[in-house]
Design a protein around this motif. Sequence first.
Motif, short mmCIF file in Angstrom:
data_model
loop_
_atom_site.label_atom_id
_atom_site.label_comp_id
_atom_site.label_asym_id
_atom_site.label_seq_id
_atom_site.Cartn_x
_atom_site.Cartn_y
_atom_site.Cartn_z
N TRP A 78 0.83 -1.21 0.00
CA TRP A 78 0.00 0.00 0.00
C TRP A 78 0.87 1.26 0.00
O TRP A 78 0.54 2.25 -0.64
N PHE A 79 1.99 1.21 0.73
CA PHE A 79 2.92 2.33 0.75
C PHE A 79 3.46 2.61 -0.66
O PHE A 79 3.44 3.75 -1.13
N GLU A 80 3.94 1.56 -1.33
CA GLU A 80 4.46 1.73 -2.69
C GLU A 80 3.37 2.21 -3.64
O GLU A 80 3.61 3.06 -4.50
N LEU A 81 2.18 1.67 -3.48
CA LEU A 81 1.06 2.09 -4.34
C LEU A 81 0.72 3.56 -4.10
O LEU A 81 0.48 4.31 -5.05
N GLY A 82 0.76 3.99 -2.85
CA GLY A 82 0.52 5.39 -2.53
C GLY A 82 1.58 6.30 -3.14
O GLY A 82 1.26 7.35 -3.70
N LEU A 83 2.84 5.90 -3.01
CA LEU A 83 3.92 6.69 -3.62
C LEU A 83 3.77 6.77 -5.13
O LEU A 83 3.96 7.83 -5.73
N LEU A 84 3.44 5.64 -5.73
CA LEU A 84 3.26 5.59 -7.18
C LEU A 84 2.14 6.53 -7.62
O LEU A 84 2.32 7.35 -8.53
N ARG A 85 1.01 6.40 -6.98
CA ARG A 85 -0.15 7.22 -7.37
C ARG A 85 0.11 8.70 -7.09
O ARG A 85 -0.30 9.55 -7.87
N GLY A 86 0.78 9.00 -6.00
CA GLY A 86 1.14 10.38 -5.70
C GLY A 86 2.07 10.96 -6.75
O GLY A 86 1.94 12.12 -7.14
N SER A 87 3.01 10.16 -7.21
CA SER A 87 3.95 10.64 -8.22
C SER A 87 3.27 10.94 -9.54
O SER A 87 3.80 11.70 -10.35
N ARG A 88 2.11 10.35 -9.76
CA ARG A 88 1.35 10.61 -10.99
C ARG A 88 0.29 11.70 -10.79
O ARG A 88 -0.51 11.94 -11.67
N GLY A 89 0.30 12.32 -9.62
CA GLY A 89 -0.65 13.39 -9.35
C GLY A 89 -2.03 12.91 -8.97
O GLY A 89 -2.98 13.69 -8.95
N GLU A 90 -2.17 11.64 -8.66
CA GLU A 90 -3.46 11.06 -8.27
C GLU A 90 -3.60 11.16 -6.75
O GLU A 90 -3.52 10.17 -6.03
N THR A 91 -3.80 12.39 -6.28
CA THR A 91 -3.75 12.68 -4.84
C THR A 91 -4.75 11.86 -4.05
O THR A 91 -4.42 11.25 -3.03
N ALA A 92 -6.00 11.82 -4.47
CA ALA A 92 -7.02 11.10 -3.72
C ALA A 92 -6.70 9.61 -3.67
O ALA A 92 -6.84 8.97 -2.62
N ALA A 93 -6.26 9.05 -4.79
CA ALA A 93 -5.92 7.63 -4.83
C ALA A 93 -4.69 7.34 -3.98
O ALA A 93 -4.60 6.29 -3.33
N ALA A 94 -3.74 8.27 -3.96
CA ALA A 94 -2.55 8.09 -3.13
C ALA A 94 -2.92 8.11 -1.66
O ALA A 94 -2.47 7.25 -0.89
N ILE A 95 -3.75 9.06 -1.26
CA ILE A 95 -4.17 9.14 0.14
C ILE A 95 -4.94 7.89 0.52
O ILE A 95 -4.73 7.33 1.62
N ALA A 96 -5.80 7.42 -0.34
CA ALA A 96 -6.58 6.20 -0.06
C ALA A 96 -5.64 5.01 0.15
O ALA A 96 -5.87 4.18 1.04
N ALA A 97 -4.61 4.91 -0.65
CA ALA A 97 -3.68 3.78 -0.53
C ALA A 97 -2.86 3.88 0.76
O ALA A 97 -2.51 2.87 1.36
N LEU A 98 -2.57 5.10 1.18
CA LEU A 98 -1.73 5.31 2.34
C LEU A 98 -2.48 5.33 3.67
O LEU A 98 -1.86 5.39 4.72
N THR A 99 -3.80 5.27 3.60
CA THR A 99 -4.57 5.31 4.86
C THR A 99 -5.33 4.04 5.10
O THR A 99 -5.46 3.20 4.28
#
Length: 99
Positions: A78-99
Amino acid sequence: MTLPAEQLNAALAQTARAIERDAPGAIRMAREILAAAPGHPRARLYLGAALRRNGEAAEAEAVLGPLAQEQPDLALVWFELGLLRGSRGETAAAIAALT
């Protein structure tokens, strides 16, 4: 071909160390592990992490997304997925993965 547990653990440790300093090498190593131990969760995690670090976002998502669904308690996925999605500007998806 299957690897003995000791050899598998050594290969996984070597792959983990390579992710930061040699992402292409880590990708190759993770794929070699997966050839010998298909579907191994940590090998898939390391492959996804190395792909992300190597700028291969779509392929990293294809590895990490299904792994997160199959292994929902594996926090590093989930951490890697959050970093990945955040790096693509997918803020909501990154936060969802990290929480």
